[in-house]
Design a protein around this motif. Structure first.
Motif, mmCIF file in Angstrom:
data_model
loop_
_atom_site.group_PDB
_atom_site.id
_atom_site.type_symbol
_atom_site.label_atom_id
_atom_site.label_comp_id
_atom_site.label_asym_id
_atom_site.label_seq_id
_atom_site.Cartn_x
_atom_site.Cartn_y
_atom_site.Cartn_z
ATOM 1 N N ALA A 281 -4.402 -1.396 -7.986
ATOM 2 C CA ALA A 281 -5.432 -0.356 -7.925
ATOM 3 C C ALA A 281 -4.725 0.981 -7.777
ATOM 4 O O ALA A 281 -4.047 1.224 -6.767
ATOM 5 C CB ALA A 281 -6.382 -0.601 -6.762
ATOM 6 N N VAL A 282 -4.861 1.839 -8.780
ATOM 7 C CA VAL A 282 -4.155 3.111 -8.808
ATOM 8 C C VAL A 282 -5.190 4.233 -8.910
ATOM 9 O O VAL A 282 -5.950 4.289 -9.892
ATOM 10 C CB VAL A 282 -3.163 3.179 -9.988
ATOM 11 N N THR B 275 0.850 -1.183 0.000
ATOM 12 C CA THR B 275 0.000 0.000 0.000
ATOM 13 C C THR B 275 0.887 1.235 0.000
ATOM 14 O O THR B 275 1.753 1.379 0.869
ATOM 15 C CB THR B 275 -0.920 0.025 1.235
ATOM 16 N N ILE B 276 0.674 2.113 -0.990
ATOM 17 C CA ILE B 276 1.421 3.359 -1.090
ATOM 18 C C ILE B 276 0.403 4.490 -1.147
ATOM 19 O O ILE B 276 -0.454 4.508 -2.040
ATOM 20 C CB ILE B 276 2.331 3.377 -2.333
ATOM 21 N N GLU B 277 0.493 5.431 -0.194
ATOM 22 C CA GLU B 277 -0.575 6.433 -0.074
ATOM 23 C C GLU B 277 -0.027 7.797 0.323
ATOM 24 O O GLU B 277 0.837 7.909 1.206
ATOM 25 C CB GLU B 277 -1.597 5.983 0.972
ATOM 26 N N THR B 278 -0.554 8.841 -0.337
ATOM 27 C CA THR B 278 -0.415 10.213 0.135
ATOM 28 C C THR B 278 -1.825 10.792 0.250
ATOM 29 O O THR B 278 -2.653 10.604 -0.651
ATOM 30 C CB THR B 278 0.413 11.076 -0.833
ATOM 31 N N VAL C 290 -2.185 1.944 -4.843
ATOM 32 C CA VAL C 290 -1.458 3.207 -4.924
ATOM 33 C C VAL C 290 -2.493 4.326 -5.013
ATOM 34 O O VAL C 290 -3.305 4.358 -5.945
ATOM 35 C CB VAL C 290 -0.536 3.243 -6.155
ATOM 36 N N SER C 291 -2.465 5.254 -4.054
ATOM 37 C CA SER C 291 -3.506 6.282 -4.028
ATOM 38 C C SER C 291 -2.949 7.616 -3.565
ATOM 39 O O SER C 291 -2.051 7.694 -2.719
ATOM 40 C CB SER C 291 -4.665 5.855 -3.116
#
Length: 339
Positions: free
Chosen positions: A311-312, A200-203, A259-260
């Motif tokens: 999921a981007v 999970t990559i999130e800003t 990625v969001s």
């Protein structure tokens, strides 16, 4: 905050016999689990007055594992079996955050979270018997990390740039091989390689409102979430015998990242621009080979299953008020599979 971990593991077993009609068994097992958290944050600060604010969390984690089994009994009538199992898991979080913070920053605000995880494994088995030789190798590798840069529940007045970056570079490199050979009846080898990455990559900016009559920021606001995931896997099996040989290799590789980059339930009023970007560039490279040889019978097969289902997203959520000179949202996925 920074965190650097390195793990090296070596496991092996060997059986050798020159006796006739001997039975040899050699097997090795290696299991590694690496977990942890790297956090840089300010929480529940009711007064914040600084020129510039920079919060960074950086993590580097490496696992290198070698697992091998060897069994040899060349005398007539001997049977040998060799096997290896390698299991490796990573589960880490890397976080840079502002939570429940109110105050004034006269310059730039920067939140950065970086994760670099590298998992490298070699699993092998070699078996040679006078009558029969059987070899098997299994590798299971998983990475499940979270990398986030977030502002939540805050009231922040600042005049410079506001930048949030979350970047993940996760890599699995796996070599899995087995050999089963004999100078008599049968030689058989089987290999299974399973590699999975689910990160999970999130800003994000959530539940963050401007001070009444004062802009949240006078400069550009940028949120960027970037994913560069790589799986490289080689799986091979060789079965050779005077009479019959069997070789089978199976490889399964999957990437399923989220990625969001988003703003939700917030009020943003800036004289600059608002840019939200979410990017994924996952890569799977795999080679899977089965080889068999025998005077009377040879059967070989290989199966490679590969999946990328990321999921981007880049979005502005509900209950959000935006006033900016320019608003840009971009979400891209350039993932590829090479077989």
């Amino acid at each position: 905050a920074s965190n650097d971990n390195e793990i090296l593991a070596v496991a092996g077993a060997v059986f050798v016999s020159s006796d006739a009609k001997s039975i040899g068994l050699a097997g090795s097992w290696s299991e590694i689990t690496l977990t942890g958290s790297t956090e840089a944050w300010i929480n529940a600060a009711t007064l914040l007055q600084v020129n510039d604010l920079s919060i960074a969390a950086n993590r580097t984690g490496d696992i290198f594992s070698i697992t091998a089994g060897g069994s040899g009994a060349p005398a007539k009538g001997s049977v040998t079996v060799a096997g290896s199992v390698s299991i490796n898991r990573m589960s880490n979080s890397t976080t840079a955050s502002l939570d429940d913070v109110s105050g004034i920053v006269s310059g730039d605000v920067s939140l950065t979270a970086n994760d670099n995880s590298d998992l490298s494994t070699i699993a092998g088995a070699v078996s040679f018997g006078g009558k029969a030789g059987f070899g098997a190798a299994v590798a299971l590798n998983k990475i499940n990390n979270a990398t986030t840069a977030t502002i939540s529940g805050s009231t922040l007045t600042q005049t410079g740039l506001l930048t949030l970056v979350a970047a993940s570079n996760a890599t699995i490199e796996s070599i899995t091989a087995s050999i089963g050979a004999s100078q008599g009846g049968a030689g058989a080898a089987g290999t299974v390689s399973i590699n999975e990455i689910s990160n999970t990559i999130e800003t994000s900016i959530t539940d963050t409102q401007q001070v009444a009559g004062i802009p949240l920021g006078a400069g550009a606001i940028s949120l960027s979430a970037r994913d560069e995931t790589t799986i490289r896997a080689i799986a091979g099996a060789v079965g050779v015998s005077k009479n019959a040989g069997f070789g089978a290799a199976v490889s399964y590789n999957a990437v399923e990242n989220t990625v969001s980059s988003y703003v939700d339930s917030s009020g943003i009023n800036t004289t600059g621009s608002l840019n939200l970007a979410a990017e994924s560039a996952s890569l799977i490279e795999t080679i899977t080979i089965g080889v068999a040889g025998g005077k009377n019978l040879g059967l070989a097969g290989s199966v490679s299953l590969n999946s990328i289902t990321n999921a981007v997203d880049a979005y502005i959520g509900n209950n959000t008020d935006i006033e900016a000179s320019d608003v840009s949202l971009s979400a891209s996925d350039t993932s590829t599979v090479k077989v």
